[in-house]
Design an enzyme around this catalytic site. Structure first.
Site, short mmCIF file in Angstrom:
data_model
loop_
_atom_site.label_atom_id
_atom_site.label_comp_id
_atom_site.label_asym_id
_atom_site.label_seq_id
_atom_site.Cartn_x
_atom_site.Cartn_y
_atom_site.Cartn_z
N TYR A 1 -9.80 -8.58 -8.31
CA TYR A 1 -11.05 -8.00 -8.82
C TYR A 1 -11.70 -8.89 -9.88
CZ TYR A 1 -9.71 -3.47 -6.71
OH TYR A 1 -9.37 -2.46 -5.86
N LYS B 1 3.50 -10.93 -2.72
CA LYS B 1 3.25 -11.30 -1.32
C LYS B 1 3.36 -12.80 -1.25
CE LYS B 1 2.39 -10.49 2.97
NZ LYS B 1 3.42 -9.84 3.83
N ASP C 1 3.76 -5.17 1.57
CA ASP C 1 3.89 -4.41 2.83
C ASP C 1 5.22 -3.67 2.88
OD1 ASP C 1 4.86 -7.02 2.80
OD2 ASP C 1 4.67 -7.32 4.95
N ASP D 1 -3.86 -0.80 -6.69
CA ASP D 1 -4.90 0.17 -6.32
C ASP D 1 -4.53 0.84 -4.99
OD1 ASP D 1 -7.24 1.61 -6.42
OD2 ASP D 1 -8.52 -0.02 -5.73
N ASP E 1 -2.89 4.92 -4.30
CA ASP E 1 -3.46 5.94 -3.41
C ASP E 1 -2.35 6.48 -2.50
OD1 ASP E 1 -6.05 5.70 -4.43
OD2 ASP E 1 -6.94 5.92 -2.44
#
Ligand code: GGG
Length: 356
Positions: free
Chosen positions: A138, A189, A222, A246, A250
């Site tokens: 971001y 990752k 993942d 983020d 969720d």
């Protein structure tokens, strides 16, 4: 009695409704404990403001907000304004300008709520995500060239600085130490992202050496997503970059039974700037205007606001009242399988709080 100055941005969609509910509960907790008064100043900023003024908040909004001790935010975004315009016009500038580099997101299944995972109750689903909140995916670095042509190019760069990566990882370890948590998990990752995420891993390993008493683990994002579902009990404190956290939080909201539940705190740990407290959820245009929005995420965010102000007794009272209401199972909004209105849930929390 202490008085605190709180800036309130109800924002868009269900935001103003859930923040009104939160204010009612925080005021009731103040009356019960007798230890504080919250002096609210409401700002009508957001997508409707944008349609009138061509900006989400005034040019001097940050100078205005800086005078407050905390900001209580509802939701940002509505279909009338492109999402990247609303997010970059209000939420992200506040987080960045006020150096709110920590976004704290507890993932905890409240008593009485049936989470979606078989055999995983409140004992198993109870961890905290520490999200890097000022850069990473971001950072806002990029651009588009050859716009509208068949060789158009869009670039979005990820920026990781040692300063920001180190301070967020260190915060996660400090948080674990000060909250009786025993492990910190890093989300990476680095198999595919050989520059920024390998760097993230290196910094994590360096910082971890300063905390020999805290167990560490690391998962690719993942694999972490799968593990959130299969082994939520294996997480204690999770530290992740802006986008990874983020997305994972969720998923965390889903593990809590509804996105109407998780709260979040945007914090500048130096306290040079005000912190901002908000539900994780957005403006929910699909339920806006029906008086059925779940107010609990905003109320929980309000409890975090009280903790931040040093009013921990009141914060705990709000949490206890909220959890007593979910445990009783009698008053629930439709996202949790009930038929209660926003106002009925709010009143149930207030009444419970007054009777604890
Ligand atoms: N509760 C604030 C809100 O509207 N959140 C929705 C959202 O899209 N947030 C993006 C983010 O947290 O980065």
């Amino acid at each position: 009695m202490q008085t605190y100055e709180i800036a309130v941005i109800g924002g868009d969609g269900i935001g103003p409704d859930v923040i009104a509910a939160g204010k009612q509960v925080l005021d009731a907790a103040g009356d019960v404990t007798g230890s504080y008064r919250l002096n609210y100043t409401d700002f009508p900023w957001g997508c409707e403001y944008y349609l009138q003024h061509d900006r989400m908040m005034p040019a001097d909004a940050l100078q205005t907000l800086e005078q407050f001790q905390a900001i209580y935010l509802g939701a940002v975004g509505y279909p009338t304004v492109p999402d990247h315009v609303s997010l970059w016009g209000l939420l992200l500038p506040i987080r960045k300008a006020f150096r709110q580099y920590v976004n704290l997101r507890p993932i905890k299944l409240l008593r009485g709520i049936d989470g979606p995972l078989r055999g995983k109750g409140p004992e198993e689903v109870d961890f905290v995500c520490v999200r890097e909140n000022t850069e990473g995916e971001y950072s806002g670095v990029g651009g588009r060239v050859h716009v509208g042509t068949d060789h158009e190019v869009a670039l979005q760069s990820i920026v990781f600085t040692r300063r920001a990566v180190e301070r967020i990882i260190r915060y996660a370890f400090d948080y674990a130490q000060s909250h009786g948590r025993t492990g910190v998990t890093s989300i990476t990752k680095s198999n595919a992202m050989q520059y920024n995420m390998v760097f993230w891993d290196e910094v994590f390993e360096q910082v971890a050496q300063d905390y020999p008493g805290i167990a560490t683990s690391k998962y690719h994002v993942d694999a972490a997503a799968a593990r959130f579902v299969t082994h939520p009990e294996s997480f204690d404190v999770v530290v992740a970059s802006n986008l990874f956290a983020d997305i994972l939080t969720d998923l965390g909201g889903a593990l809590q039974g509804s996105l109407g539940l998780p709260p979040s705190a945007n914090i500048d740990p130096t306290r040079r700037y005000p912190a901002m407290f908000e539900p994780v959820h957005g403006s929910a245009p699909d339920v806006h205007g029906q008086n059925i929005a779940n107010p609990l995420a905003a109320i929980w965010a309000g409890a975090m606001l009280l903790d931040f102000l040093g009013e921990e007794e009141a914060g705990q009272l709000v949490m206890d009242a909220m959890e007593a209401v979910t445990a009783s199972g009698e008053v629930r909004t439709p996202d949790l399988g009930g038929a209660a209105t926003t106002q009925e849930v709010t009143e149930a929390v207030v009444t419970t709080l007054q009777n604890i």
